[in-house]
Enzyme design. Structure first.
Site, PDB file in Angstrom:
ATOM      1  N   PHE A 137      36.099  40.370  41.922  1.00 33.63           N
ATOM      2  CA  PHE A 137      35.982  41.014  40.620  1.00 33.63           C
ATOM      3  C   PHE A 137      34.512  41.176  40.295  1.00 33.63           C
ATOM      4  O   PHE A 137      33.768  40.200  40.250  1.00 33.63           O
ATOM      5  CB  PHE A 137      36.669  40.215  39.512  1.00 33.63           C
ATOM      6  CG  PHE A 137      36.620  40.929  38.194  1.00 33.63           C
ATOM      7  CD1 PHE A 137      37.543  41.926  37.890  1.00 33.63           C
ATOM      8  CD2 PHE A 137      35.619  40.666  37.263  1.00 33.63           C
ATOM      9  CE1 PHE A 137      37.475  42.629  36.689  1.00 33.63           C
ATOM     10  CE2 PHE A 137      35.539  41.365  36.066  1.00 33.63           C
ATOM     11  CZ  PHE A 137      36.479  42.343  35.782  1.00 33.63           C
ATOM     12  N   ASP A 222      27.260  37.626  43.381  1.00 28.17           N
ATOM     13  CA  ASP A 222      27.645  37.870  41.990  1.00 28.17           C
ATOM     14  C   ASP A 222      27.917  36.507  41.362  1.00 28.17           C
ATOM     15  O   ASP A 222      28.977  35.923  41.548  1.00 28.17           O
ATOM     16  CB  ASP A 222      28.895  38.765  41.956  1.00 28.17           C
ATOM     17  CG  ASP A 222      29.411  39.004  40.536  1.00 28.17           C
ATOM     18  OD1 ASP A 222      29.006  38.258  39.617  1.00 28.17           O
ATOM     19  OD2 ASP A 222      30.234  39.921  40.357  1.00 28.17           O
ATOM     20  N   LYS A 251      27.670  36.019  31.887  1.00 24.45           N
ATOM     21  CA  LYS A 251      28.536  35.180  31.056  1.00 24.45           C
ATOM     22  C   LYS A 251      27.846  34.074  30.227  1.00 24.45           C
ATOM     23  O   LYS A 251      27.658  34.250  29.041  1.00 24.45           O
ATOM     24  CB  LYS A 251      29.671  34.626  31.902  1.00 24.45           C
ATOM     25  CG  LYS A 251      30.628  35.760  32.311  1.00 24.45           C
ATOM     26  CD  LYS A 251      31.982  35.273  32.742  1.00 24.45           C
ATOM     27  CE  LYS A 251      33.017  36.374  32.701  1.00 24.45           C
ATOM     28  NZ  LYS A 251      33.158  37.138  33.932  1.00 24.45           N
TER      29      LYS A 251
HETATM   30  C1  LIG Z   1      33.179  38.594  34.246  1.00 22.11           C
HETATM   31  C2  LIG Z   1      32.647  39.005  35.560  1.00 22.11           C
HETATM   32  C3  LIG Z   1      32.010  40.240  35.742  1.00 22.11           C
HETATM   33  C4  LIG Z   1      31.929  41.283  34.656  1.00 22.11           C
HETATM   34  O1  LIG Z   1      31.193  40.876  33.568  1.00 22.11           O
HETATM   35  P1  LIG Z   1      31.247  41.757  32.205  1.00 22.11           P
HETATM   36  O2  LIG Z   1      30.254  41.073  31.334  1.00 22.11           O
HETATM   37  O3  LIG Z   1      32.647  41.684  31.715  1.00 22.11           O
HETATM   38  O4  LIG Z   1      30.865  43.129  32.577  1.00 22.11           O
HETATM   39  C5  LIG Z   1      31.460  40.512  36.977  1.00 22.11           C
HETATM   40  N1  LIG Z   1      31.545  39.647  37.987  1.00 22.11           N
HETATM   41  C6  LIG Z   1      32.167  38.449  37.866  1.00 22.11           C
HETATM   42  C7  LIG Z   1      32.199  37.513  39.014  1.00 22.11           C
HETATM   43  C8  LIG Z   1      32.753  38.095  36.647  1.00 22.11           C
HETATM   44  O5  LIG Z   1      33.385  36.933  36.528  1.00 22.11           O
END
Ligand SMILES: *Cc1c(COP(=O)(O)O)cnc(C)c1O
Length: 396
Positions: A137, A222, A251
């Site tokens: 994700f 990420d 986050k």
């Molecule tokens: C939450 C998340 C995203 C996206 O972040 P947003 O602030 O919602 O755009 C991207 N990568 C990972 C691993 C995430 O957990």
């Protein structure tokens, strides 16, 4: 009151979230959130790994108020003290050489893709493909959806942004077979969060680093969810002993104020030059003040150490629970305070619903896994509340 909010939401708000959980929170304190009737909920999800400081942290709020009194937003046209100082904090505590701020995780990942691509463009090398993993994700923008290896997120948006392809996670042969002379970058989550808390193997990640070095490929982690102490390390790459060329973060970085970051090592950190990338809000005085306060409070309260300590405590207790309820819990996975409790498929939804009805906030992901990502300020007695509750729910 809740009925009224639900009615307004249904009438005026685009319905991307379906039927949300029927609650609306009014205020919070530590791990507790209160609805409009004063009913308490224990927040074991922390706004999905965002509220690392919990709710209503006094020192955090006062840092924010202090900045509000001075200035909220100026412009990227001018120098921004908090932005420069927050970048310094990140660089001095990680493998990054330079930082660029965005407003979200997806936007930080977009910045990482652009940085990887422009690195090769400036070298005059034709490389533009990006490999990511199944079940990953990476966000909801068009490019991050193309990077996200889940059909349900991609399907309505085809044709997708070109250049992305996904391979099976934790399968080195699969990823090396997917590499071509056009591969610019590989992006992975060290622990896949959204799809059910699936950690990558240490050996796999170490082999990826080697592969990227050999083939001149940019390795991107990420760390939007795993970063900022979540795993008991400031960033999860430390747990693997592997440094990426770029990592992204969002986050928990702003403690709830939106801010994301593209953090780049020496190899690629100078590829962006004037005009190559930009942002209106990214790292503005207020958002960067939030990030600075988060770093200050982490240090003062030893929150990364607490995440490691409490993560170990919770995992140990959950493992005992898994033994006791071997017919219901199939696996406990994760690191630090990012934990997935996988349940038998047929009971997962009911367990999640009962936890919620009893006032415990978690998330159900991957169809059968209860994910918890509680604030890093969590104590043993907070943790016991949840584990005793889960024990009770599984007894029934
Ligand atoms: C939450 C998340 C995203 C996206 O972040 P947003 O602030 O919602 O755009 C991207 N990568 C990972 C691993 C995430 O957990």
């Amino acid at each position: 009151m809740l009925e009224e909010i639900i009615r307004l939401d249904k009438k005026y708000y685009m319905n991307t979230f379906g039927d949300r959980l029927p609650v609306c929170f009014e205020r919070g304190e530590g791990l507790k959130l209160f609805d409009e009737n004063g009913r308490v909920y224990y927040d074991f999800l922390g706004g999905i790994a965002v509220n690392a400081l919990g709710h209503g942290h006094k020192e955090f709020i006062s840092a924010l108020k202090n900045q509000l009194d001075k200035v909220i937003h100026t412009s990227s046209l001018y120098y921004i003290e908090n932005q420069a100082r927050l970048a310094q904090r990140i660089v001095e505590s990680t493998c990054a050489d330079k930082v660029f701020f965005a407003n979200s995780g997806a936007e930080a990942n977009e910045g990482a893709f652009k940085l990887a691509k422009i690195y090769f463009y400036k070298k005059g090398v034709e490389k533009y493909e990006i490999i990511t993993l199944d079940k990953s994700f990476h966000g909801r923008t068009l490019a991050t959806v193309a990077a996200t290896g889940q059909e349900k997120y991609q399907k309505p948006y085809k044709p997708l942004t070109p250049g992305f392809k996904q391979v099976k996670p934790n399968d080195f042969d699969a990823i090396s077979a997917a590499v071509t002379d056009k591969t610019a970058a590989i992006m992975i989550e060290l622990i896949q969060g959204e799809s059910g808390v699936h950690p990558m193997d240490r050996e796999y990640v170490q082999k990826l680093r080697k592969l990227c070095d050999e083939k001149d490929i940019i390795l991107i982690f990420d760390e939007v969810q795993t970063g900022m102490g979540r795993t008991g390390h400031l960033f999860a790459y430390r747990m693997y002993g592997v440094e990426p060329d770029i990592f992204t973060c969002a986050k928990a970085l702003g403690g709830g104020i939106p801010i994301g970051a593209v953090c780049a090592g020496k190899k690629v950190s100078s590829a962006f030059e004037p005009g190559d990338h930009g942002t209106t809000f990214g790292g503005n005085p207020f958002a960067a003040a939030a990030g600075l306060a988060v770093f200050d409070i982490y240090e003062k309260e030893n929150l990364v150490e607490n995440a490691a300590k409490m993560g170990a405590y919770i995992t140990e207790r959950l493992s005992a629970l898994a033994e006791k309820h071997g017919d219901k819990i199939t696996e406990v996975r994760g690191a630090g305070l990012l934990i997935g409790i996988q349940l038998k498929d047929e009971i997962a939804k009911a367990v999640f619903n009962t936890l919620f009805a009893d006032g415990f906030l978690t998330s159900l992901c991957g169809g059968n896994t209860i994910r918890i990502a509680p604030p890093l300020i969590i104590t043993e007695s907070d943790a016991d509340l949840f584990i005793d509750e889960l024990d009770k729910v599984l007894e029934d």
